[in-house]
Design a protein around this motif. Structure first.
Motif, PDB file in Angstrom:
ATOM      1  N   LYS A  66      -8.160  10.130   0.251  1.00 26.01           N
ATOM      2  CA  LYS A  66      -7.191   9.270  -0.423  1.00 26.01           C
ATOM      3  C   LYS A  66      -6.545   8.298   0.577  1.00 26.01           C
ATOM      4  CE  LYS A  66      -7.594  11.214  -4.468  1.00 26.01           C
ATOM      5  NZ  LYS A  66      -6.515  12.036  -5.011  1.00 26.01           N
ATOM      6  N   ILE A  67      -6.272   7.090   0.110  1.00 26.29           N
ATOM      7  CA  ILE A  67      -5.617   6.080   0.941  1.00 26.29           C
ATOM      8  C   ILE A  67      -4.117   6.174   0.722  1.00 26.29           C
ATOM      9  CG2 ILE A  67      -5.438   3.622   1.477  1.00 26.29           C
ATOM     10  CD1 ILE A  67      -8.218   3.312   0.173  1.00 26.29           C
ATOM     11  N   THR A  68      -3.381   6.315   1.783  1.00 24.89           N
ATOM     12  CA  THR A  68      -1.932   6.454   1.655  1.00 24.89           C
ATOM     13  C   THR A  68      -1.257   5.075   1.619  1.00 24.89           C
ATOM     14  OG1 THR A  68      -1.472   6.490   4.029  1.00 24.89           O
ATOM     15  CG2 THR A  68      -2.049   8.584   2.996  1.00 24.89           C
ATOM     16  N   ILE A  69       0.005   5.091   1.215  1.00 22.59           N
ATOM     17  CA  ILE A  69       0.778   3.853   1.191  1.00 22.59           C
ATOM     18  C   ILE A  69       0.917   3.287   2.607  1.00 22.59           C
ATOM     19  CG2 ILE A  69       3.073   2.893   0.736  1.00 22.59           C
ATOM     20  CD1 ILE A  69       3.253   4.861  -1.619  1.00 22.59           C
ATOM     21  N   ALA A 117       9.020   7.673   7.454  1.00 25.96           N
ATOM     22  CA  ALA A 117       9.523   9.035   7.528  1.00 25.96           C
ATOM     23  C   ALA A 117       8.696   9.984   6.672  1.00 25.96           C
ATOM     24  CB  ALA A 117      10.979   9.079   7.089  1.00 25.96           C
ATOM     25  N   GLY A 118       7.936   9.449   5.711  1.00 25.93           N
ATOM     26  CA  GLY A 118       7.051  10.243   4.857  1.00 25.93           C
ATOM     27  C   GLY A 118       5.973   9.342   4.298  1.00 25.93           C
ATOM     28  N   ASP A 119       4.881   9.921   3.830  1.00 25.96           N
ATOM     29  CA  ASP A 119       3.782   9.113   3.307  1.00 25.96           C
ATOM     30  C   ASP A 119       3.097   9.891   2.191  1.00 25.96           C
ATOM     31  OD1 ASP A 119       2.127   6.949   3.055  1.00 25.96           O
ATOM     32  OD2 ASP A 119       1.113   7.184   4.987  1.00 25.96           O
ATOM     33  N   LYS A 120       2.392   9.203   1.318  1.00 22.93           N
ATOM     34  CA  LYS A 120       1.668   9.838   0.228  1.00 22.93           C
ATOM     35  C   LYS A 120       0.532   8.941  -0.212  1.00 22.93           C
ATOM     36  CE  LYS A 120       3.533   9.526  -3.987  1.00 22.93           C
ATOM     37  NZ  LYS A 120       2.880   8.369  -4.653  1.00 22.93           N
ATOM     38  N   ALA A 121      -0.415   9.529  -0.943  1.00 24.32           N
ATOM     39  CA  ALA A 121      -1.522   8.738  -1.477  1.00 24.32           C
ATOM     40  C   ALA A 121      -0.987   7.696  -2.458  1.00 24.32           C
ATOM     41  CB  ALA A 121      -2.531   9.656  -2.162  1.00 24.32           C
ATOM     42  N   ALA A 122      -1.497   6.489  -2.365  1.00 20.75           N
ATOM     43  CA  ALA A 122      -1.052   5.415  -3.256  1.00 20.75           C
ATOM     44  C   ALA A 122      -1.522   5.677  -4.679  1.00 20.75           C
ATOM     45  CB  ALA A 122      -1.590   4.078  -2.759  1.00 20.75           C
ATOM     46  N   GLY A 123      -0.616   5.503  -5.632  1.00 20.38           N
ATOM     47  CA  GLY A 123      -0.943   5.685  -7.042  1.00 20.38           C
ATOM     48  C   GLY A 123      -0.605   4.447  -7.845  1.00 20.38           C
ATOM     49  N   VAL A 172      -1.539  -2.267  -1.806  1.00 21.33           N
ATOM     50  CA  VAL A 172      -1.207  -0.993  -2.456  1.00 21.33           C
ATOM     51  C   VAL A 172      -1.963  -0.855  -3.770  1.00 21.33           C
ATOM     52  CG1 VAL A 172       0.666   0.401  -3.412  1.00 21.33           C
ATOM     53  CG2 VAL A 172       1.055  -0.931  -1.338  1.00 21.33           C
ATOM     54  N   THR A 173      -2.152  -1.964  -4.493  1.00 21.93           N
ATOM     55  CA  THR A 173      -2.918  -1.928  -5.743  1.00 21.93           C
ATOM     56  C   THR A 173      -4.367  -1.548  -5.475  1.00 21.93           C
ATOM     57  OG1 THR A 173      -1.502  -3.599  -6.761  1.00 21.93           O
ATOM     58  CG2 THR A 173      -3.688  -3.298  -7.710  1.00 21.93           C
ATOM     59  N   THR A 174      -4.968  -2.120  -4.450  1.00 24.77           N
ATOM     60  CA  THR A 174      -6.345  -1.782  -4.098  1.00 24.77           C
ATOM     61  C   THR A 174      -6.465  -0.319  -3.715  1.00 24.77           C
ATOM     62  OG1 THR A 174      -6.781  -4.038  -3.338  1.00 24.77           O
ATOM     63  CG2 THR A 174      -8.244  -2.313  -2.523  1.00 24.77           C
ATOM     64  N   ALA A 175      -5.507   0.177  -2.915  1.00 27.73           N
ATOM     65  CA  ALA A 175      -5.531   1.581  -2.514  1.00 27.73           C
ATOM     66  C   ALA A 175      -5.404   2.497  -3.726  1.00 27.73           C
ATOM     67  CB  ALA A 175      -4.402   1.849  -1.527  1.00 27.73           C
ATOM     68  N   ALA A 176      -4.527   2.149  -4.662  1.00 29.76           N
ATOM     69  CA  ALA A 176      -4.352   2.975  -5.868  1.00 29.76           C
ATOM     70  C   ALA A 176      -5.615   2.986  -6.716  1.00 29.76           C
ATOM     71  CB  ALA A 176      -3.170   2.440  -6.679  1.00 29.76           C
ATOM     72  N   ARG A 177      -6.263   1.831  -6.842  1.00 32.52           N
ATOM     73  CA  ARG A 177      -7.482   1.763  -7.647  1.00 32.52           C
ATOM     74  C   ARG A 177      -8.607   2.593  -7.011  1.00 32.52           C
ATOM     75  NH1 ARG A 177      -7.833  -3.261  -7.832  1.00 32.52           N
ATOM     76  NH2 ARG A 177      -9.415  -3.617  -6.222  1.00 32.52           N
ATOM     77  N   LEU A 178      -8.763   2.504  -5.708  1.00 32.82           N
ATOM     78  CA  LEU A 178      -9.792   3.291  -5.031  1.00 32.82           C
ATOM     79  C   LEU A 178      -9.496   4.794  -5.158  1.00 32.82           C
ATOM     80  CD1 LEU A 178     -10.266   1.132  -1.804  1.00 32.82           C
ATOM     81  CD2 LEU A 178     -11.864   1.379  -3.721  1.00 32.82           C
ATOM     82  N   ASN A 179      -8.240   5.162  -5.050  1.00 32.98           N
ATOM     83  CA  ASN A 179      -7.883   6.578  -5.204  1.00 32.98           C
ATOM     84  C   ASN A 179      -8.178   7.060  -6.609  1.00 32.98           C
ATOM     85  OD1 ASN A 179      -6.968   6.706  -2.567  1.00 32.98           O
ATOM     86  ND2 ASN A 179      -4.808   6.435  -3.084  1.00 32.98           N
ATOM     87  N   GLU A 180      -7.932   6.191  -7.609  1.00 35.43           N
ATOM     88  CA  GLU A 180      -8.240   6.562  -8.999  1.00 35.43           C
ATOM     89  C   GLU A 180      -9.745   6.728  -9.195  1.00 35.43           C
ATOM     90  OE1 GLU A 180      -6.899   6.310 -13.365  1.00 35.43           O
ATOM     91  OE2 GLU A 180      -5.637   6.056 -11.623  1.00 35.43           O
TER      92      GLU A 180
END
Length: 287
Positions: free
Chosen positions: A157-160, A237-243, A272-280
């Motif tokens: 997954k690609i993070t933010i 300070a924190g990170d997560k997979a882009a949705g 961020v949109t590209t990362a969310a689409r790839l994660n989906e």
């Protein structure tokens, strides 16, 4: 037999010399009186009352440095991006005051000695805000990010944070403006899973850069996107997979603050949109 010396008031020349000394240029009077040349709290910090008029003393600076060092897990920032600490400024001012004879080695100011030097911490999403006080008045404040919690994250997954770094690589040479800054701020809040941006974090740094760029007259003097977003994953300070929700939040912030209400090609929202689409797509492929 010794002759009586004329009194100053009886001798016009002596009286004139006295008047000349009394009418010295104020700058020369300051040189003759070291305490007048001292760096005072009011010269350095936004303080009021008797504290503002007191010279910054060596013992005050040492006490503030000790207080900063006592805060666990804190690396005090040297730059303004994450706020500022007071100890360095106080040490510089105290050294000058001692050099010009305005204070003695080991001297403490009356306000600090009587009302103390303290440091407090306030919890905020993703970290803490450290505030420094002399005699009950704020002289320094900076943010400290809490260590990221260990989270089992799908390595595919690609993070933010990674999306922000991709923005730095793709368009890092472009000066930051308000739309970029608000998009970065929204992305940071999504990465932290919070509705409040980290004080002194990427969003605050981007906003400060956008304000500075608005005043700059040459492109060479402007802060670029790459200056803020390089190594973004390490700065968050924190990170997560882009949705999808994250992408929507960032796009809305970017378009709302853009003069033409458009998302930028190669901008933060697009990344961020590209990362969310790839994660989906990865989710669908795993199903």
């Amino acid at each position: 037999m010794a002759q009586a010396q004329p009194r100053r008031e009886d001798d016009p020349l002596l009286a004139q010399q006295g008047d000349d000394k009394a009418q010295l240029d104020p700058g020369l009077q300051d040189l003759q009186q070291p305490e007048q040349a001292a760096i005072r709290y009011g010269h350095v910090f936004a303080v009021t009352g008797d504290l503002a008029a007191q010279p910054i003393s060596p013992r005050d600076a040492a006490a503030m440095r000790s207080a900063e060092d006592s805060v666990p897990g804190v690396q005090v920032p040297e730059g303004a991006g994450g706020g500022f600490s007071a100890a360095t400024a106080m040490e510089t001012a105290a050294a000058y005051n001692q050099a010009v004879g305005a204070v003695r080695p080991g001297q403490a100011s009356e306000a600090a000695a009587s009302r103390g030097i303290t440091v407090t911490q306030t919890a905020v999403p993703g970290g803490r805000v450290v505030t420094e006080f002399v005699a009950g008045q704020v002289v320094g404040q900076y943010s400290v990010a809490d260590p990221p919690q260990a989270v089992e994250e799908d390595a595919t997954k690609i993070t933010i944070g990674e999306a922000l770094e991709a923005t730095a690589r793709a368009g890092g040479g472009r000066p930051i403006d308000r739309a970029d800054a608000e998009a970065i701020r929204a992305a940071e809040m999504s990465a932290h899973g919070a509705d409040v941006a980290m004080l002194g974090g990427l969003g605050d740094q981007a906003r400060a850069a956008a304000r500075a760029n608005a005043q700059a007259t040459r492109d060479g003097d402007k802060v670029k996107i790459g200056d803020v977003l390089a190594d973004a994953t390490a700065k968050l300070a924190g990170d997560k997979a882009a949705g999808t929700e994250d992408a929507t939040r960032v796009i809305q912030a970017e378009t709302f603050n853009d003069a033409e209400a458009h998302a930028r090609a190669g901008g933060v929202g697009a990344a961020v949109t590209t990362a969310a689409r790839l994660n989906e797509d990865n989710n669908l492929g795993d199903a």
